[in-house]
Motif scaffolding. Structure first.
Motif, PDB file in Angstrom:
ATOM      1  N   SER A   7      47.951  23.061  49.305  1.00  0.00           N
ATOM      2  CA  SER A   7      47.469  21.753  49.667  1.00  0.00           C
ATOM      3  C   SER A   7      46.704  22.179  51.040  1.00  0.00           C
ATOM      4  O   SER A   7      45.657  21.848  50.816  1.00  0.00           O
ATOM      5  N   ALA A   8      47.131  22.506  52.192  1.00  0.00           N
ATOM      6  CA  ALA A   8      46.309  22.266  53.531  1.00  0.00           C
ATOM      7  C   ALA A   8      45.433  24.016  52.618  1.00  0.00           C
ATOM      8  O   ALA A   8      44.123  23.799  53.119  1.00  0.00           O
ATOM      9  N   GLY A   9      45.622  24.599  51.730  1.00  0.00           N
ATOM     10  CA  GLY A   9      44.745  26.047  51.928  1.00  0.00           C
ATOM     11  C   GLY A   9      43.791  25.691  50.709  1.00  0.00           C
ATOM     12  O   GLY A   9      42.210  25.718  51.112  1.00  0.00           O
ATOM     13  N   TYR A  10      43.997  24.429  50.039  1.00  0.00           N
ATOM     14  CA  TYR A  10      42.930  24.134  48.938  1.00  0.00           C
ATOM     15  C   TYR A  10      41.825  23.325  49.975  1.00  0.00           C
ATOM     16  O   TYR A  10      40.815  23.429  49.238  1.00  0.00           O
ATOM     17  N   ILE A  11      42.738  22.623  50.762  1.00  0.00           N
ATOM     18  CA  ILE A  11      41.533  22.055  51.637  1.00  0.00           C
ATOM     19  C   ILE A  11      40.447  22.193  52.579  1.00  0.00           C
ATOM     20  O   ILE A  11      39.461  22.278  51.889  1.00  0.00           O
ATOM     21  N   ALA A  12      41.299  23.289  53.189  1.00  0.00           N
ATOM     22  CA  ALA A  12      40.136  23.937  53.991  1.00  0.00           C
ATOM     23  C   ALA A  12      39.832  24.915  53.387  1.00  0.00           C
ATOM     24  O   ALA A  12      38.334  25.230  53.451  1.00  0.00           O
ATOM     25  N   SER A  13      39.436  25.627  52.276  1.00  0.00           N
ATOM     26  CA  SER A  13      38.500  25.908  51.557  1.00  0.00           C
ATOM     27  C   SER A  13      37.291  25.937  50.992  1.00  0.00           C
ATOM     28  O   SER A  13      36.580  25.954  50.432  1.00  0.00           O
ATOM     29  N   ARG A  15      34.099  22.524  52.436  1.00  0.00           N
ATOM     30  CA  ARG A  15      33.813  21.924  53.504  1.00  0.00           C
ATOM     31  C   ARG A  15      33.594  20.916  52.995  1.00  0.00           C
ATOM     32  O   ARG A  15      33.586  19.627  54.063  1.00  0.00           O
ATOM     33  N   TYR A  16      33.858  20.221  51.785  1.00  0.00           N
ATOM     34  CA  TYR A  16      33.623  19.489  51.001  1.00  0.00           C
ATOM     35  C   TYR A  16      34.390  18.317  51.053  1.00  0.00           C
ATOM     36  O   TYR A  16      35.247  17.181  51.539  1.00  0.00           O
ATOM     37  N   ARG A  17      36.003  19.015  51.064  1.00  0.00           N
ATOM     38  CA  ARG A  17      37.248  18.373  50.633  1.00  0.00           C
ATOM     39  C   ARG A  17      38.067  17.943  52.050  1.00  0.00           C
ATOM     40  O   ARG A  17      38.404  17.525  52.342  1.00  0.00           O
ATOM     41  N   LEU A  18      37.674  18.992  52.471  1.00  0.00           N
ATOM     42  CA  LEU A  18      38.246  18.626  54.220  1.00  0.00           C
ATOM     43  C   LEU A  18      37.211  17.420  55.018  1.00  0.00           C
ATOM     44  O   LEU A  18      37.513  17.108  55.375  1.00  0.00           O
ATOM     45  N   THR A  19      35.459  17.615  54.638  1.00  0.00           N
ATOM     46  CA  THR A  19      34.736  16.446  55.358  1.00  0.00           C
ATOM     47  C   THR A  19      36.164  15.474  54.639  1.00  0.00           C
ATOM     48  O   THR A  19      36.265  14.270  55.241  1.00  0.00           O
ATOM     49  N   VAL A  20      36.138  15.440  53.758  1.00  0.00           N
ATOM     50  CA  VAL A  20      36.310  13.688  52.539  1.00  0.00           C
ATOM     51  C   VAL A  20      37.596  13.336  53.175  1.00  0.00           C
ATOM     52  O   VAL A  20      38.472  12.863  53.642  1.00  0.00           O
ATOM     53  N   CYS A  21      38.529  14.505  53.131  1.00  0.00           N
ATOM     54  CA  CYS A  21      39.932  14.592  53.165  1.00  0.00           C
ATOM     55  C   CYS A  21      39.759  13.786  55.465  1.00  0.00           C
ATOM     56  O   CYS A  21      40.577  13.302  55.675  1.00  0.00           O
ATOM     57  N   GLU A  22      39.401  14.694  56.501  1.00  0.00           N
ATOM     58  CA  GLU A  22      39.078  13.874  57.446  1.00  0.00           C
ATOM     59  C   GLU A  22      39.039  12.147  57.311  1.00  0.00           C
ATOM     60  O   GLU A  22      39.464  12.118  58.671  1.00  0.00           O
ATOM     61  N   TYR A  23      37.917  12.032  57.045  1.00  0.00           N
ATOM     62  CA  TYR A  23      37.244  10.805  57.222  1.00  0.00           C
ATOM     63  C   TYR A  23      38.630   9.926  56.006  1.00  0.00           C
ATOM     64  O   TYR A  23      38.992   8.984  56.766  1.00  0.00           O
ATOM     65  N   LEU A  24      39.381   9.828  55.639  1.00  0.00           N
ATOM     66  CA  LEU A  24      39.798   9.251  55.040  1.00  0.00           C
ATOM     67  C   LEU A  24      41.587   9.909  55.964  1.00  0.00           C
ATOM     68  O   LEU A  24      42.181   8.164  56.325  1.00  0.00           O
ATOM     69  N   SER A  25      41.859  10.055  56.486  1.00  0.00           N
ATOM     70  CA  SER A  25      42.424  10.537  57.382  1.00  0.00           C
ATOM     71  C   SER A  25      42.531   9.453  58.859  1.00  0.00           C
ATOM     72  O   SER A  25      42.853   8.505  58.836  1.00  0.00           O
ATOM     73  N   GLU A  26      40.934   9.746  59.038  1.00  0.00           N
ATOM     74  CA  GLU A  26      40.751   8.881  60.701  1.00  0.00           C
ATOM     75  C   GLU A  26      40.570   7.287  59.936  1.00  0.00           C
ATOM     76  O   GLU A  26      40.556   6.005  61.084  1.00  0.00           O
ATOM     77  N   HIS A  27      40.290   6.799  58.221  1.00  0.00           N
ATOM     78  CA  HIS A  27      40.190   6.111  58.243  1.00  0.00           C
ATOM     79  C   HIS A  27      40.897   4.880  57.010  1.00  0.00           C
ATOM     80  O   HIS A  27      40.986   3.459  56.494  1.00  0.00           O
ATOM     81  N   VAL A  86      46.389  21.152  58.610  1.00  0.00           N
ATOM     82  CA  VAL A  86      44.997  22.062  58.865  1.00  0.00           C
ATOM     83  C   VAL A  86      43.953  21.930  59.783  1.00  0.00           C
ATOM     84  O   VAL A  86      43.798  22.085  60.810  1.00  0.00           O
ATOM     85  N   ALA A  87      44.485  20.313  60.218  1.00  0.00           N
ATOM     86  CA  ALA A  87      44.131  19.519  62.080  1.00  0.00           C
ATOM     87  C   ALA A  87      44.482  20.185  63.058  1.00  0.00           C
ATOM     88  O   ALA A  87      43.256  20.725  63.995  1.00  0.00           O
ATOM     89  N   LYS A 149      36.603  30.189  59.080  1.00  0.00           N
ATOM     90  CA  LYS A 149      37.289  29.966  60.169  1.00  0.00           C
ATOM     91  C   LYS A 149      38.577  29.244  59.648  1.00  0.00           C
ATOM     92  O   LYS A 149      39.578  29.111  60.226  1.00  0.00           O
ATOM     93  N   THR A 150      37.975  28.009  59.326  1.00  0.00           N
ATOM     94  CA  THR A 150      39.207  26.914  59.404  1.00  0.00           C
ATOM     95  C   THR A 150      40.332  27.681  58.336  1.00  0.00           C
ATOM     96  O   THR A 150      41.075  27.510  58.295  1.00  0.00           O
ATOM     97  N   VAL A 151      39.919  28.500  56.929  1.00  0.00           N
ATOM     98  CA  VAL A 151      40.756  28.847  55.765  1.00  0.00           C
ATOM     99  C   VAL A 151      41.113  30.284  56.807  1.00  0.00           C
ATOM    100  O   VAL A 151      42.942  29.584  56.063  1.00  0.00           O
ATOM    101  N   VAL A 152      40.809  30.948  57.382  1.00  0.00           N
ATOM    102  CA  VAL A 152      41.722  31.816  58.239  1.00  0.00           C
ATOM    103  C   VAL A 152      42.835  31.508  59.094  1.00  0.00           C
ATOM    104  O   VAL A 152      43.598  31.574  58.453  1.00  0.00           O
TER     105      VAL A 152
END
Length: 228
Positions: A7-13, A15-27, A86-87, A149-152
């Motif tokens: 799942s971490a790899g799926y998020i990181a691959s 930028r849209y999924r990563l940004t959405v998860c970042e928002y949901l994590s923060e809010h 990921v974070a 960079k995030t994926v690697v």
């Protein structure tokens, strides 16, 4: 653990999924329209990312399915663990190189000769530095720099699994394979400081053990020197 890594790899691959998860994590939760407004993403990209993440069990709808307005989304328990993974990963200093600039050019030659069009990319990952070679320039064009960079960093820095997916019968290092949208990525730890990420087409039909064995044989002199 394996599910979190996938799942971490799926998020990181993406930028849209990563940004959405970042928002949901923060809010904690969010409406698609608000996520789009506050992140600067187009709402269709947000909606698609939420749908993809929901399909993978990373995001859940927090209101009844029948509710058409005010559809509030949040991370699942799996999503929280995966995004945290990921974070927490420290992004490596990444350089895209040709075969001559790769730390083990003989590995590039061997893999390209053996697997041809099935090979997508090879990454040589050390604690703070990574070198990536793409088998074709068009493959590099599929990724923006931050996503790459995030994926690697996410795939290279994950802790070892308690129950690895596979082990070489010769007693070699544990390897882990994870499927992304367009590729299968195999992580091979060469020693304490070096990990290889080998990206192949999702239709790759050769036994992964053979791919891992090829990597070990081709890099043996290089990793031995690194240990010294």
């Amino acid at each position: 653990m394996t599910e979190t890594w996938d799942s971490a790899g799926y998020i990181a691959s993406s930028r849209y999924r990563l940004t959405v998860c970042e928002y949901l994590s923060e809010h904690g939760s969010g409406l698609p329209s608000r996520i789009a407004t506050e992140t600067g993403l187009a709402q269709p990209h947000v909606s698609r990312a939420l749908s993809e993440l929901r399909d993978e069990g990373i995001v859940e709808l927090l209101v009844p399915e029948s509710q058409q307005k005010g559809r509030l989304y949040g991370l699942t328990d799996l999503g929280e663990l995966a995004y945290e993974r990921v974070a927490l990963d420290q992004r490596v200093d990444l350089t895209v190189v040709d075969a001559d600039g790769f730390p083990a050019p003989e590995l590039v030659d061997k893999l390209e000769a053996t697997y041809g069009d099935s090979l997508r990319a090879i990454a040589w990952c050390e604690p703070s530095q990574a070198w990536v070679h793409f088998s074709s320039p068009t493959l590099f064009d599929e990724y923006d720099e931050e996503t790459l960079k995030t994926v690697v960093s996410t795939l290279a820095n994950e802790e070892p699994l308690e129950q690895p997916i596979g082990e070489l019968p010769t007693g070699g290092p544990e390897y882990i394979a994870v499927g992304l949208e367009k590729a299968l990525v195999v992580r091979v730890p060469m020693n304490d400081d070096v990990k290889l990420l080998i990206s192949v087409q999702k239709t790759f039909e050769t036994a992964i053990e053979g791919l891992v064995d090829t990597c070990i044989q081709a890099t043996s002199p290089v990793t031995t020197d690194a240990d010294d």
